[in-house]
Enzyme design. Structure first.
Site, PDB file in Angstrom:
ATOM      1  N   SER A   1       0.870  -1.191   0.000  1.00  0.00           N
ATOM      2  CA  SER A   1       0.000   0.000   0.000  1.00  0.00           C
ATOM      3  C   SER A   1       0.896   1.226   0.000  1.00  0.00           C
ATOM      4  CB  SER A   1      -0.847   0.023   1.271  1.00  0.00           C
ATOM      5  OG  SER A   1      -0.083   0.506   2.372  1.00  0.00           O
ATOM      6  N   ASP A   2       0.341   2.385  -0.343  1.00  0.00           N
ATOM      7  CA  ASP A   2       1.098   3.604  -0.077  1.00  0.00           C
ATOM      8  C   ASP A   2       0.900   3.940   1.405  1.00  0.00           C
ATOM      9  OD1 ASP A   2       2.723   5.799  -0.262  1.00  0.00           O
ATOM     10  OD2 ASP A   2       1.747   6.682  -2.000  1.00  0.00           O
ATOM     11  N   TRP A   3       1.647   4.908   1.853  1.00  0.00           N
ATOM     12  CA  TRP A   3       1.683   5.300   3.270  1.00  0.00           C
ATOM     13  C   TRP A   3       0.247   5.535   3.794  1.00  0.00           C
ATOM     14  CZ3 TRP A   3       6.346   7.174   5.998  1.00  0.00           C
ATOM     15  CH2 TRP A   3       6.056   7.721   7.249  1.00  0.00           C
ATOM     16  N   ALA A   4      -0.199   4.657   4.676  1.00  0.00           N
ATOM     17  CA  ALA A   4      -1.505   4.784   5.337  1.00  0.00           C
ATOM     18  C   ALA A   4      -2.704   4.667   4.403  1.00  0.00           C
ATOM     19  CB  ALA A   4      -1.599   6.099   6.123  1.00  0.00           C
TER      20      ALA A   4
END
Ligand code: BGC
Length: 722
Positions: free
Chosen positions: A264-267
């Site tokens: 995933s991307d950050w968060a």
């Protein structure tokens, strides 16, 4: 290890240990990198236990050979099954030796050198302990308001795909070589098309548009064997990418057969709640794991909720095992089970990082990335005997590395003023700041005017500071800051020739600069050797050869403005500008200020004799296209000869121009070269209204020239296949 051995290992893992492999945390969670209080602070905030952290599968943003060695050793000393930690970081355009920003690298149209830059970045970061880079970023872009255009190679799907492949090859090479990194292509998908150019904003487009323009560069990376893919923050067809099953399981895994790790991307898993696509972290975790996301970056939805989701039967444990297997397979490919320290080596790190050889490549790439946008009356190159006033906030600025140069040391970058001073005759350079990036004082103006008056030519170094582009760096007004426009006005009064050098991370609206200047040099953020590269261009030691890969708009009012647009049913005839009911603005031209493919040289190239081998192409018989290019100036130079096509009657409307190939010709003064292209039926294929990928028999136009606007043209027909 064999797959069986890895499966055997997974069979020994508890559900909690498996889920921890899917968690990625930043360095400060790990012992040895920070004080106790800083470790426990974020842990409490995220509700993580020490067990979760000490079993988490990968770490983000940690580097430095000794630190990595310490963290890995301490991690393994507590690991029940001896599964090593994987270190990932954003090595985007260099590690310590910083290369020009990717938008500049794109302007070089030099995929070999781009590959070399990635290989060097891999080597420097591998010896500093990194295993995976979050690069290349291959998002196609059409909106210069978006700050992250600096991270891409531009607006063309074909060129972006070539660079995507080159970067993947450069980073990964053969992963058995510990000096290479696994690459992670991002941000899947279409992150580069946020509405209004506002970062993280909604993306909405037809599937045809997505497949035709936005997906090819990611797909090229997958075909090149990229080990990882990162999801994007945005929605795709209304569903956040990180929970988008059709995109991830459907297109990425089933259609493209991607079997690497999806992160995933950050968060971005947790952010599904804010999007309005999940009620809570549990639902977000459920959607993401079903979509096939293996690693969750920096939020704890997986660690907190996957075990319960498995126990309640909502998620099949096989799905978790599948994700763990992919992660362990990557660790195995990187050789971490045999050598968890891989290339991390403090001594080699000192030798390799920022070494002379690497800086030389950065210099070369910078010289090839700097685009000459204007040069009236040949004010450039600077004549040897002339006195030069170098003025402006970037005259001696260290802020030339650009965003995403995380490990780059600004102070080590070659500054323009220093480099120019070394190259000009003693006493021929005066310098003045003239203004700050955003501020100007009467004293600065006075000093600048004095410097200008003493000189024969003014070189004005202007731009955006690096934080004005990059992530979270969207702007609605993409002109230079007012203070700098004021400085231009003041200096214009002096009446001396004015050459402007621009430092920036996006195509700018050049009102207040372009018309006022005699010459304009687009230096982008040129990296560690930027000052030397620009200075050599200014003095003519290097003849500029770069070409824009993103259109420069007249103003934001035109955005998006890109070369491969449609004609519309009411195209504007430039000779009948007064017509009302045609597709136009009443206050601006339709054309961008500077088109895709554009860039000048200190010499001039003349095109003639465009030849096509046949008026008809068949599926079996490609066309050979050739053109003569003559260097009619007095300096040697490199011309990038570009081939475009237009499908005149498509099943769906086709762009006015589509880049299909390019050839670089290096020509001595007076020399004539021949650019030869092959064009086959396969290159005419595109996604039809039913999404089938095929060509249309019928009439085509082809164009050859020095940019997407100034071309010679001919027609041909594609014969219907039997
Ligand atoms: C960016 C990614 C980057 C990640 C890790 C995110 O905010 O969108 O491009 O790889 O942070 O630093």
């Amino acid at each position: 290890m064999t797959k069986e051995q890895l499966l055997d290992l997974i069979a020994q893992m508890t559900l909690e240990e498996k889920v921890a492999q899917l968690l990625q945390l930043t360095a400060n969670f790990h012992e040895g990198t920070d004080s106790e209080s800083q470790i426990t602070g974020p842990m409490e905030e995220m509700g993580l236990t020490e067990g979760m952290v000490s079993a988490s599968g990968s770490v983000l943003g940690l580097s430095g050979a000794q630190t990595v060695i310490d963290v890995q050793k301490s991690y393994l000393s507590k690991s029940r099954l001896g599964i090593p930690l994987m270190f990932m970081a954003d090595v985007v355009h260099g590690f310590k030796t910083i290369f020009p920003i990717p938008l500049a690298i794109g302007s070089s149209w030099d995929t070999e050198l781009a590959e070399k830059s990635a290989e060097i970045a891999a080597k420097e970061s591998a010896v500093a302990g990194i295993h995976v880079t979050f690069a290349p970023m291959v998002d196609l872009v059409r909106d210069p308001r978006w700050g992250r255009v600096m991270e891409t190679t531009g607006e063309d799907p074909y060129l972006n795909s070539l660079f995507s492949r080159a970067f993947v090859r450069g980073y990964q090479g053969d992963l058995k070589d510990p000096d290479r990194l696994a690459a992670c292509v991002k941000h899947f998908a279409a992150y580069g098309a946020p509405e209004g150019g506002r970062d993280y904003n909604t993306v909405d487009m037809s599937e045809r548009n997505l497949r035709e323009y936005y997906l090819p560069a990611y797909r090229a990376a997958v075909e090149e064997g990229v080990e990882m893919v990162m999801t994007s923050f945005n929605t795709v067809d209304g569903i956040p990418a990180s929970g988008n099953e059709k995109l991830m399981r459907g297109i990425l895994r089933d259609e493209w057969n991607f079997d690497g790790v999806l992160i995933s991307d950050w968060a971005s898993i947790h952010e599904m709640i804010a999007h309005g696509a999940a009620e809570d972290d549990c639902e977000a975790a459920y959607r993401a794991i079903r979509a096939g996301v293996d690693i969750e970056m920096m939020t704890p939805c997986y660690v907190h909720h996957l075990p319960a989701l498995v126990q309640s039967g909502k998620v099949d444990e096989a799905m978790i095992d599948e994700a763990v297997l992919r992660i362990l397979q990557l660790k195995d490919k990187l050789g971490l089970f045999e050598n968890p320290l891989r290339a991390a080596d403090p001594e080699r790190e000192r030798e390799v990082v920022f070494c002379e050889e690497h800086r030389q490549v950065s210099y070369e790439l910078a010289t090839k990335s700097i685009v000459l946008l204007k040069n009236e009356n040949h004010v450039l190159p600077l004549a040897q005997d002339k006195k030069v006033a170098l003025i402006g906030p970037f005259a001696q600025s260290e802020d030339i590395l650009g965003w995403w140069s995380c490990e780059g040391v600004k102070e080590d970058a070659t500054k323009l003023g220093t480099a120019l001073e070394e190259r000009l005759q003693a006493g021929n350079l005066v310098m003045a700041e003239g203004s700050g990036v955003h501020s100007i004082t009467p004293e600065q103006v006075e000093e600048a005017l004095q410097a200008a008056q003493q000189s024969d030519i003014i070189v004005l170094a202007l731009g955006e500071e690096s934080a004005m582009s990059g992530e979270g760096g969207s702007r609605t007004d993409i002109r230079l800051p007012e203070a700098q426009l004021a400085l231009v006005k003041h200096l214009k009064q002096v009446g001396k020739p004015l050459a402007v050098v621009l430092f920036n991370g996006r195509p700018l609206d050049l009102h207040g600069v372009f018309d006022e200047a005699d010459a304009v040099v687009e230096a982008w953020f040129p990296g560690s050797e930027g000052g030397a590269a620009i200075a050599d261009i200014l003095i003519g030691k290097v003849n500029p050869s770069a070409r824009l890969t993103m259109s420069f708009p007249q103003s934001v009012g035109q955005v998006p403005v890109y070369y491969n647009r449609f004609n519309t049913g009411r195209p504007l005839d430039p000779k009948k500008n007064e017509e009302r009911y045609v597709s136009k603005y009443i206050d601006s031209p339709n054309e961008p200020l500077l088109p895709f493919g554009y860039g000048l040289s200190y010499t001039t190239f003349e095109y003639s004799d465009l030849r096509v081998s046949s008026e008809e192409m068949t599926a079996e018989l490609p066309l050979t296209i050739s053109v003569q290019v003559k260097n009619i100036g007095v300096l040697a130079g490199v011309e990038t000869v570009q081939l475009y096509i237009r499908d005149i009657s498509g099943d769906v409307v086709r762009p006015l121009r589509e880049l299909k190939g390019y050839v670089k010709l290096e020509l001595a003064p007076g020399e004539t070269g021949k650019a030869v292209f092959t064009l086959s039926e396969e290159q005419l294929r595109y996604h039809h209204s039913d999404l089938s990928f095929k060509s249309d028999p019928g009439k085509f136009q082809l164009f050859v020239g020095s940019n997407s606007r100034d071309t010679l043209t001919q027609s041909f027909r594609l014969a219907a296949s039997n």
